[in-house]
Design a protein around this motif. Structure first.
Motif, mmCIF file in Angstrom:
data_model
loop_
_atom_site.group_PDB
_atom_site.id
_atom_site.type_symbol
_atom_site.label_atom_id
_atom_site.label_comp_id
_atom_site.label_asym_id
_atom_site.label_seq_id
_atom_site.Cartn_x
_atom_site.Cartn_y
_atom_site.Cartn_z
ATOM 1 N N LEU A 239 68.281 51.182 -38.626
ATOM 2 C CA LEU A 239 69.440 50.690 -37.869
ATOM 3 C C LEU A 239 68.995 49.861 -36.676
ATOM 4 C CD1 LEU A 239 71.205 53.340 -35.604
ATOM 5 C CD2 LEU A 239 68.904 53.643 -36.470
ATOM 6 N N SER A 240 69.926 49.058 -36.176
ATOM 7 C CA SER A 240 69.672 48.235 -34.988
ATOM 8 C C SER A 240 70.534 48.738 -33.846
ATOM 9 C CB SER A 240 70.060 46.775 -35.256
ATOM 10 O OG SER A 240 69.271 46.262 -36.295
ATOM 11 N N ALA A 241 69.995 48.653 -32.649
ATOM 12 C CA ALA A 241 70.783 48.988 -31.451
ATOM 13 C C ALA A 241 70.151 48.309 -30.254
ATOM 14 C CB ALA A 241 70.806 50.498 -31.221
ATOM 15 N N ALA A 242 70.972 47.735 -29.411
ATOM 16 C CA ALA A 242 70.525 47.098 -28.160
ATOM 17 C C ALA A 242 69.361 46.152 -28.407
ATOM 18 C CB ALA A 242 70.155 48.185 -27.130
ATOM 19 N N GLY A 243 69.372 45.489 -29.555
ATOM 20 C CA GLY A 243 68.316 44.516 -29.865
ATOM 21 C C GLY A 243 67.100 45.117 -30.547
ATOM 22 N N LEU A 244 67.003 46.450 -30.611
ATOM 23 C CA LEU A 244 65.852 47.095 -31.255
ATOM 24 C C LEU A 244 66.182 47.436 -32.706
ATOM 25 C CD1 LEU A 244 64.662 49.665 -28.540
ATOM 26 C CD2 LEU A 244 64.354 47.194 -28.624
ATOM 27 N N PHE A 245 65.153 47.460 -33.519
ATOM 28 C CA PHE A 245 65.330 47.845 -34.922
ATOM 29 C C PHE A 245 64.472 49.070 -35.191
ATOM 30 C CE2 PHE A 245 64.010 47.800 -39.370
ATOM 31 C CZ PHE A 245 65.240 47.696 -40.012
ATOM 32 N N LEU A 246 65.079 50.114 -35.734
ATOM 33 C CA LEU A 246 64.332 51.337 -36.058
ATOM 34 C C LEU A 246 64.340 51.547 -37.568
ATOM 35 C CD1 LEU A 246 62.972 54.115 -35.427
ATOM 36 C CD2 LEU A 246 65.288 55.064 -35.276
ATOM 37 N N ALA B 299 69.832 45.598 -17.774
ATOM 38 C CA ALA B 299 70.846 45.273 -18.784
ATOM 39 C C ALA B 299 70.417 45.782 -20.163
ATOM 40 C CB ALA B 299 71.072 43.761 -18.821
ATOM 41 N N GLY B 300 69.122 45.668 -20.465
ATOM 42 C CA GLY B 300 68.635 46.186 -21.753
ATOM 43 C C GLY B 300 68.837 47.696 -21.843
ATOM 44 N N ALA B 301 68.530 48.385 -20.745
ATOM 45 C CA ALA B 301 68.714 49.840 -20.729
ATOM 46 C C ALA B 301 70.201 50.183 -20.831
ATOM 47 C CB ALA B 301 68.115 50.422 -19.452
ATOM 48 N N HIS B 302 71.026 49.410 -20.138
ATOM 49 C CA HIS B 302 72.470 49.668 -20.171
ATOM 50 C C HIS B 302 73.013 49.500 -21.596
ATOM 51 C CE1 HIS B 302 76.608 49.864 -18.889
ATOM 52 N NE2 HIS B 302 76.853 48.659 -19.377
ATOM 53 N N ALA B 303 72.510 48.488 -22.306
ATOM 54 C CA ALA B 303 72.968 48.294 -23.691
ATOM 55 C C ALA B 303 72.630 49.535 -24.524
ATOM 56 C CB ALA B 303 72.313 47.047 -24.283
ATOM 57 N N MET B 304 71.440 50.107 -24.287
ATOM 58 C CA MET B 304 71.081 51.333 -25.020
ATOM 59 C C MET B 304 71.956 52.513 -24.568
ATOM 60 S SD MET B 304 69.352 52.616 -27.467
ATOM 61 C CE MET B 304 68.063 51.460 -27.946
ATOM 62 N N ASP B 305 72.278 52.555 -23.273
ATOM 63 C CA ASP B 305 73.172 53.618 -22.780
ATOM 64 C C ASP B 305 74.524 53.558 -23.484
ATOM 65 O OD1 ASP B 305 71.205 54.319 -20.961
ATOM 66 O OD2 ASP B 305 72.150 53.275 -19.267
ATOM 67 N N ARG B 306 75.060 52.346 -23.592
ATOM 68 C CA ARG B 306 76.386 52.206 -24.219
ATOM 69 C C ARG B 306 76.292 52.647 -25.677
ATOM 70 N NH1 ARG B 306 78.586 53.678 -20.787
ATOM 71 N NH2 ARG B 306 80.181 53.925 -22.343
ATOM 72 N N LEU C 274 59.415 50.992 -34.808
ATOM 73 C CA LEU C 274 60.405 50.398 -33.902
ATOM 74 C C LEU C 274 60.008 48.962 -33.649
ATOM 75 C CD1 LEU C 274 60.977 52.905 -30.994
ATOM 76 C CD2 LEU C 274 62.736 51.492 -32.022
ATOM 77 N N LEU C 275 60.875 48.046 -33.982
ATOM 78 C CA LEU C 275 60.558 46.631 -33.757
ATOM 79 C C LEU C 275 61.407 46.098 -32.610
ATOM 80 C CD1 LEU C 275 60.371 45.426 -37.473
ATOM 81 C CD2 LEU C 275 58.471 46.060 -35.951
ATOM 82 N N LEU C 276 60.736 45.452 -31.672
ATOM 83 C CA LEU C 276 61.417 44.794 -30.551
ATOM 84 C C LEU C 276 61.421 43.297 -30.868
ATOM 85 C CD1 LEU C 276 60.257 47.480 -29.381
ATOM 86 C CD2 LEU C 276 59.807 46.264 -27.268
#
Ligand code: F6P
Length: 549
Positions: free
Chosen positions: A41-48, A293-300, A470-472
């Motif tokens: 899955l993808s979240a906040a720009g990261l792919f796991l 902002a990156g951390a906030h996207a993960m928080d949301r 985990l891909l950034l």
């Protein structure tokens, strides 16, 4: 709530593990053409990609049911709502407020913390830009070239890790130094390389009482004054980051040069606060805000995504699966990025200081094993050192592979080879190499008979060793922010499953207290009550220190 191990959810997982725990990953892939899509899955720009884990869809369902039965959703809501979930210190836990980029209020006891958060952030940004532009100068009017952050633990590891991670974006005039160890070699090594007139010291300590930091700060101050600077010049060269204004002033730093934060920011969760000042100096106000902002996207994502599509939840639950059902005692973190060299050390504090606990929130002994040992080194270096054990050792050690898809440098071909190695290692751990394949290989090399058979067992790889990848998109501030927030929330998820408080750290106190007493004894104070070993060591050290004095 039921006891953890007698709960229906836990029992169902234990039964499922007994039934499926030995399944081969290769067979799971062969049986399910959609496994990669299902378990990524993808979240906040990261792919796991979590498909190379020894888990099937039913196992994931059961883990998610466990999370629900342990009240994960309520626990998430309580954290974001500013409840005092750090019960042993009676504190809220609101690192998410530090990176709240929305206009929404976040309250502790009915008071919105956001105005104060924004105010400190604005001051940090202004100060950082002043130093970067050259408007802020040292006492002789020269621009600042070196920033020395003096702090330890959470007041060191986050900014040190992040400044290294974002090295490609750093200000060309600045060199960042991080001094943490009370071993004088650390500070002396840095002081030997910097010019007092062009150096800015940041003394970072939540409490402003930590012995390492106070000792290093006092020595730095003395070194600065010995260069011919006056007490009045200190204001141009020393700033403080702390929650303790009184102690900062007592140390001799003007409160106007202090950047504050709050008791609801845990040390190891503090890089988003004023503790991140070195990061703001290094990559600028905009870069620091992009990190937030990156951390906030993960928080949301963590707060809003359903548990089954929630990256920190999935990462946390998979960790519980290995720790508690496979008995995995450690987790290897392998960043395929030299710039993330300090990430394993950062995660050691984040995970092990948070979840290295053996009592539940109620003070009862935990029923199951908690935090595994976190360790690692960047790939590809680790491949030429400890990967042998990952592939052929006797323990099951899950690995988190982490890689940025885009390089931060312009060197041809390196990144292709780096990514190839990262992907190859997760595959090799999974598929292994069976005896028949080894025999065929050795035969092709011209071996036969006893000589061939003698080598076979040494060259077999058992495989079936699990990993996450985990891909950034890149090593930008936003990607880094999302990555760190992902691990923070993963740690929280695990703490909820295990029923422990992830936000205190009483386990660090005893050693500090004893060190303080032994320090007094080594300075000639009265001898304390000791066992024979401790007494003998104090005597040896005392004699050596006495001889050196
Ligand atoms: O000794 C552990 C610890 O309290 C960590 O939790 C913390 O990050 C570190 O020491 C530094 O503390 P301070 O920021 O108060 O100097």
């Amino acid at each position: 709530m039921d006891s953890l191990t007698s709960s229906a959810a836990w029992q169902a997982l234990a039964a499922h593990h007994a039934e499926t725990g030995e399944a081969r990953l290769s067979d799971l892939f062969a049986a399910d053409a959609g496994r990669f899509e299902r378990f990524s899955l993808s979240a906040a720009g990261l792919f796991l990609d979590y498909s190379k884990n020894r888990i099937d869809p039913r196992g994931m369902e059961l883990l998610l049911a466990l999370a629900r039965s342990r009240g994960l959703e309520n626990a998430q809501a309580a954290m974001f709502a500013g409840r005092r979930i750090n019960t042993t210190e009676n504190r809220a836990v609101l690192h998410v407020a530090l990176r709240n980029r929305a206009d929404t209020p976040i309250e502790v006891d009915g008071a919105d913390v956001m105005p104060a958060v924004r105010q400190v952030l604005a001051r940090m940004g202004e100060f950082a830009e002043g130093v970067r532009s050259g408007a802020w100068t040292g006492h002789t009017g020269e621009t600042i070239t070196d920033v020395v952050n003096i702090g330890i633990g959470g007041s060191d590891l986050g900014p040190a890790m992040a400044c290294q991670a974002l090295a490609a974006l750093g200000h060309p005039r600045l060199t960042m130094h991080f001094v943490s160890n009370i071993d004088g070699d650390h500070l002396a090594g840095v002081l030997a390389r910097v010019n007092p007139a062009r150096t800015l010291f940041i003394v970072a300590s939540k409490t402003f009482t930590t012995i390492e930091t106070m000792t290093n700060a006092a020595s730095a101050r003395a070194w600065f004054l010995a260069s011919g600077a006056t007490e009045a010049d200190i204001a141009r060269h020393f700033v403080a980051v702390s929650t303790n204004a009184g102690k900062v002033e007592a140390f001799g730093i003007d409160p106007a040069n202090m950047f504050g934060f709050w008791d609801w920011v845990g040390g190891r969760y503090s890089m988003w606060s004023a503790v991140g000042l070195p990061i703001a100096l290094w990559v600028g106000r905009d870069g620091f805000e992009a990190l937030l902002a990156g951390a906030h996207a993960m928080d949301r994502h963590f707060a809003e995504a359903p548990l089954e599509a929630n990256m920190p939840v999935i990462l946390g639950l998979i960790g519980v699966w290995y720790r508690n059902f496979f008995g995995a005692g450690s987790l290897c973190v392998a960043p395929y990025a030299q710039a993330l060299a300090r990430l394993p050390a950062y995660l050691q504090q984040l995970e092990m200081e948070s979840n290295g606990k053996s009592v539940t929130r109620d003070g009862a002994p935990v029923e199951v094993a908690t935090c595994p040992v976190i360790w690692g080194e960047p790939g590809t270096n680790g491949q030429h050192a400890f990967f042998q054990l990952l592939h052929q050792g006797t323990d099951l050690i899950p690995v988190d592979f982490i890689a940025p898809l885009a390089a931060s440098h312009g060197l041809a071909d390196h990144h292709r080879l780096l990514l190839a190695n990262c992907i190859a290692q997760s595959k090799a751990l999974m598929v292994g190499k069976g005896a028949d394949e080894v025999r065929a290989e050795l035969t092709a090399q011209g071996l036969s008979g006893e000589a061939l058979e003698a080598l076979v067992p040494h060259r077999v790889f058992p495989g079936n060793r699990p990993s996450n990848t985990l891909l950034l998109p890149d090593l930008s501030p936003a990607s880094l922010g999302a990555l760190i927030a992902l691990y923070e929330h993963k740690v929280f998820v695990q703490s909820v499953i295990w029923g422990i408080n992830a936000f205190d750290q009483w386990g660090v106190e005893l050693g500090k207290q004893i060190a303080s007493r032994i320090g007094d004894e080594l300075a000639g104070g009265a001898a304390g009550e000791h066992d024979a070993s401790t007494r003998g060591l104090i005597a040896l050290a005392g004699r050596r220190l006495g001889a050196a004095a």
